[in-house]
Design a protein around this motif. Structure first.
Motif, PDB file in Angstrom:
ATOM      1  N   GLU A  21      10.106  -4.722  11.451  1.00  0.00           N
ATOM      2  CA  GLU A  21       8.675  -4.387  11.477  1.00  0.00           C
ATOM      3  C   GLU A  21       8.447  -3.113  12.280  1.00  0.00           C
ATOM      4  O   GLU A  21       9.074  -2.902  13.331  1.00  0.00           O
ATOM      5  CB  GLU A  21       7.886  -5.539  12.140  1.00  0.00           C
ATOM      6  CG  GLU A  21       7.228  -6.455  11.158  1.00  0.00           C
ATOM      7  CD  GLU A  21       6.234  -7.422  11.792  1.00  0.00           C
ATOM      8  OE1 GLU A  21       6.421  -7.783  12.957  1.00  0.00           O
ATOM      9  OE2 GLU A  21       5.288  -7.810  11.104  1.00  0.00           O
ATOM     10  N   ASN A  45       9.816   2.573   8.978  1.00  0.00           N
ATOM     11  CA  ASN A  45       9.403   3.072   7.670  1.00  0.00           C
ATOM     12  C   ASN A  45      10.416   2.654   6.613  1.00  0.00           C
ATOM     13  O   ASN A  45      11.613   2.525   6.902  1.00  0.00           O
ATOM     14  CB  ASN A  45       9.292   4.587   7.680  1.00  0.00           C
ATOM     15  CG  ASN A  45       8.210   5.098   8.618  1.00  0.00           C
ATOM     16  OD1 ASN A  45       7.308   4.339   8.994  1.00  0.00           O
ATOM     17  ND2 ASN A  45       8.305   6.355   9.004  1.00  0.00           N
ATOM     18  N   ALA A  46       9.929   2.446   5.406  1.00  0.00           N
ATOM     19  CA  ALA A  46      10.796   2.088   4.285  1.00  0.00           C
ATOM     20  C   ALA A  46      10.639   3.126   3.192  1.00  0.00           C
ATOM     21  O   ALA A  46       9.513   3.466   2.804  1.00  0.00           O
ATOM     22  CB  ALA A  46      10.432   0.709   3.742  1.00  0.00           C
ATOM     23  N   ARG A 103       4.160  -3.715  -6.696  1.00  0.00           N
ATOM     24  CA  ARG A 103       4.771  -4.667  -5.772  1.00  0.00           C
ATOM     25  C   ARG A 103       4.740  -6.051  -6.411  1.00  0.00           C
ATOM     26  O   ARG A 103       3.766  -6.421  -7.083  1.00  0.00           O
ATOM     27  CB  ARG A 103       4.006  -4.718  -4.445  1.00  0.00           C
ATOM     28  CG  ARG A 103       4.633  -5.627  -3.398  1.00  0.00           C
ATOM     29  CD  ARG A 103       3.748  -5.785  -2.167  1.00  0.00           C
ATOM     30  NE  ARG A 103       2.600  -6.626  -2.418  1.00  0.00           N
ATOM     31  CZ  ARG A 103       1.340  -6.272  -2.183  1.00  0.00           C
ATOM     32  NH1 ARG A 103       1.062  -5.089  -1.673  1.00  0.00           N
ATOM     33  NH2 ARG A 103       0.363  -7.107  -2.431  1.00  0.00           N
ATOM     34  N   ARG A 156      -1.014   3.158   3.931  1.00  0.00           N
ATOM     35  CA  ARG A 156       0.322   3.381   4.502  1.00  0.00           C
ATOM     36  C   ARG A 156       1.361   3.811   3.464  1.00  0.00           C
ATOM     37  O   ARG A 156       2.532   3.926   3.777  1.00  0.00           O
ATOM     38  CB  ARG A 156       0.796   2.083   5.182  1.00  0.00           C
ATOM     39  CG  ARG A 156      -0.024   1.697   6.414  1.00  0.00           C
ATOM     40  CD  ARG A 156       0.541   0.447   7.102  1.00  0.00           C
ATOM     41  NE  ARG A 156       0.471  -0.735   6.257  1.00  0.00           N
ATOM     42  CZ  ARG A 156       1.523  -1.367   5.759  1.00  0.00           C
ATOM     43  NH1 ARG A 156       2.741  -0.934   6.017  1.00  0.00           N
ATOM     44  NH2 ARG A 156       1.361  -2.430   5.012  1.00  0.00           N
ATOM     45  N   ILE A 187       6.742   3.599   2.706  1.00  0.00           N
ATOM     46  CA  ILE A 187       5.815   2.674   3.358  1.00  0.00           C
ATOM     47  C   ILE A 187       5.973   2.890   4.855  1.00  0.00           C
ATOM     48  O   ILE A 187       7.055   2.679   5.406  1.00  0.00           O
ATOM     49  CB  ILE A 187       6.126   1.208   3.007  1.00  0.00           C
ATOM     50  CG1 ILE A 187       6.107   1.001   1.498  1.00  0.00           C
ATOM     51  CG2 ILE A 187       5.123   0.271   3.682  1.00  0.00           C
ATOM     52  CD1 ILE A 187       6.549  -0.395   1.062  1.00  0.00           C
ATOM     53  N   THR A 188       4.932   3.322   5.505  1.00  0.00           N
ATOM     54  CA  THR A 188       5.021   3.588   6.941  1.00  0.00           C
ATOM     55  C   THR A 188       4.610   2.361   7.744  1.00  0.00           C
ATOM     56  O   THR A 188       3.848   1.507   7.270  1.00  0.00           O
ATOM     57  CB  THR A 188       4.121   4.769   7.338  1.00  0.00           C
ATOM     58  OG1 THR A 188       2.757   4.440   6.997  1.00  0.00           O
ATOM     59  CG2 THR A 188       4.525   6.040   6.611  1.00  0.00           C
ATOM     60  N   SER A 238       5.971  -0.512   8.631  1.00  0.00           N
ATOM     61  CA  SER A 238       6.065  -1.704   7.783  1.00  0.00           C
ATOM     62  C   SER A 238       5.705  -2.976   8.547  1.00  0.00           C
ATOM     63  O   SER A 238       5.829  -3.062   9.768  1.00  0.00           O
ATOM     64  CB  SER A 238       7.462  -1.830   7.203  1.00  0.00           C
ATOM     65  OG  SER A 238       8.395  -1.996   8.243  1.00  0.00           O
ATOM     66  N   ARG A 239       5.259  -3.957   7.774  1.00  0.00           N
ATOM     67  CA  ARG A 239       4.872  -5.265   8.311  1.00  0.00           C
ATOM     68  C   ARG A 239       5.644  -6.338   7.565  1.00  0.00           C
ATOM     69  O   ARG A 239       6.112  -6.108   6.448  1.00  0.00           O
ATOM     70  CB  ARG A 239       3.372  -5.494   8.105  1.00  0.00           C
ATOM     71  CG  ARG A 239       2.496  -4.393   8.652  1.00  0.00           C
ATOM     72  CD  ARG A 239       1.089  -4.500   8.112  1.00  0.00           C
ATOM     73  NE  ARG A 239       0.231  -3.426   8.605  1.00  0.00           N
ATOM     74  CZ  ARG A 239      -0.975  -3.157   8.119  1.00  0.00           C
ATOM     75  NH1 ARG A 239      -1.476  -3.881   7.128  1.00  0.00           N
ATOM     76  NH2 ARG A 239      -1.685  -2.155   8.622  1.00  0.00           N
ATOM     77  N   ASP A 276       4.885  -6.892   4.006  1.00  0.00           N
ATOM     78  CA  ASP A 276       5.339  -5.940   2.991  1.00  0.00           C
ATOM     79  C   ASP A 276       6.592  -6.434   2.278  1.00  0.00           C
ATOM     80  O   ASP A 276       7.040  -5.812   1.308  1.00  0.00           O
ATOM     81  CB  ASP A 276       5.637  -4.575   3.637  1.00  0.00           C
ATOM     82  CG  ASP A 276       4.392  -3.890   4.182  1.00  0.00           C
ATOM     83  OD1 ASP A 276       4.507  -3.149   5.185  1.00  0.00           O
ATOM     84  OD2 ASP A 276       3.294  -4.108   3.621  1.00  0.00           O
ATOM     85  N   THR A 277       7.180  -7.508   2.748  1.00  0.00           N
ATOM     86  CA  THR A 277       8.361  -8.087   2.099  1.00  0.00           C
ATOM     87  C   THR A 277       8.031  -8.442   0.663  1.00  0.00           C
ATOM     88  O   THR A 277       7.122  -9.245   0.393  1.00  0.00           O
ATOM     89  CB  THR A 277       8.832  -9.344   2.857  1.00  0.00           C
ATOM     90  OG1 THR A 277       9.302  -8.964   4.155  1.00  0.00           O
ATOM     91  CG2 THR A 277       9.939 -10.053   2.094  1.00  0.00           C
ATOM     92  N   VAL A 320      11.294  -7.151   5.366  1.00  0.00           N
ATOM     93  CA  VAL A 320      10.831  -6.664   6.655  1.00  0.00           C
ATOM     94  C   VAL A 320      10.865  -7.826   7.632  1.00  0.00           C
ATOM     95  O   VAL A 320      10.142  -8.812   7.471  1.00  0.00           O
ATOM     96  CB  VAL A 320       9.406  -6.087   6.568  1.00  0.00           C
ATOM     97  CG1 VAL A 320       8.985  -5.534   7.933  1.00  0.00           C
ATOM     98  CG2 VAL A 320       9.324  -5.014   5.505  1.00  0.00           C
TER      99      VAL A 320
END
Lengths: 112, 109
Positions: B15, B18-19, B36, B60, B76-77, B79-80, B83-84, B107
């Motif tokens: 978490e 960035n991805a 997604r 993001r 993706i900045t 990430s949380r 976001d998985t 994530v």
């Protein structure tokens, strides 16, 4: 309210049976699609309808027959189901080119 | 035939990191889209970039498109865990979207 709804969500059936999956969209979109997602998550276009007219018919066995009674509905009928038909089937709709698609939540079909 | 190819196939991050996911495609396109898919759910449209655009932002998300290299990237900045999901690129060239195989993003909290 669900924008693109598919029924049923799960379908378990025996080989050789005939089954239908229904799809309805309340977005007023002109184009609807059926996609098949295999066990490896690969999505493949099956059919596309624009205002009830068939636009795309990819290499799909003729056991699969789409039906669009009006532009808000696109149903998928499958005859003589085979084990290889097991997959998740997604309905989607879009307004026009250069717009994103809205997908339904999918129908997981399991043929036993 | 498959149009887009995502890279990497799987990505695991913490978490806050960035991805970045990449997508390559083969033919000329009208636009490229990213979606997604959460486990067991339908696909959700994230962002669309037209063939005459080079970069686009949405919250993001940052998408780039290089038509000369036939490639796109999704960043993706910050990430949380939420976001998985699996992320797919899709190209609109033949009247319907053609999807890649997707990148599975995990994530961890």
């Amino acid at each position: 309210d669900t924008a693109v709804s598919q029924t049923p969500k799960y379908l378990v059936t025996q080989m050789g049976n005939d089954k239908s999956i229904k799809c309805e969209q309340n977005l007023g979109h002109d184009t609807m699609y059926w996609y098949k997602q295999d066990s490896k998550k690969f999505l493949k276009i099956m059919f596309s309808y624009n205002n009830k007219e068939l636009i795309i018919n990819e290499t799909v066995p003729n056991r699969f027959s789409p039906k669009s009674p009006d532009k808000a509905h696109l149903n998928l009928h499958i005859n003589s189901l085979e084990l290889g038909d097991s997959a998740v089937y997604f309905c989607a709709s879009s307004q026009q080119a250069n717009y994103g698609y809205t997908f339904g939540s999918g129908t997981r079909l399991t043929v036993v | 035939s498959q149009q887009g190819e995502e890279d990497p196939q799987a990505l695991s991050i913490q978490e806050g990191e960035n991805a970045t996911m990449n997508c390559s495609y083969k033919t000329s396109i009208n636009n490229l889209q990213w979606y997604r898919q959460n486990s067991g759910r339908g696909l959700v449209h994230l962002i669309l970039i037209r063939s005459n655009e080079r970069e686009k932002h949405s919250g993001r998300l940052r998408v780039t498109l290089d038509t000369s290299k036939k490639s796109s990237s999704l960043l993706i900045t910050a990430s949380r865990a939420a976001d998985t999901a699996s992320y797919f690129c899709a190209t609109d060239a033949l009247g319907a979207l053609t999807f890649g195989k997707g990148t599975m993003l995990l994530v961890s909290p």
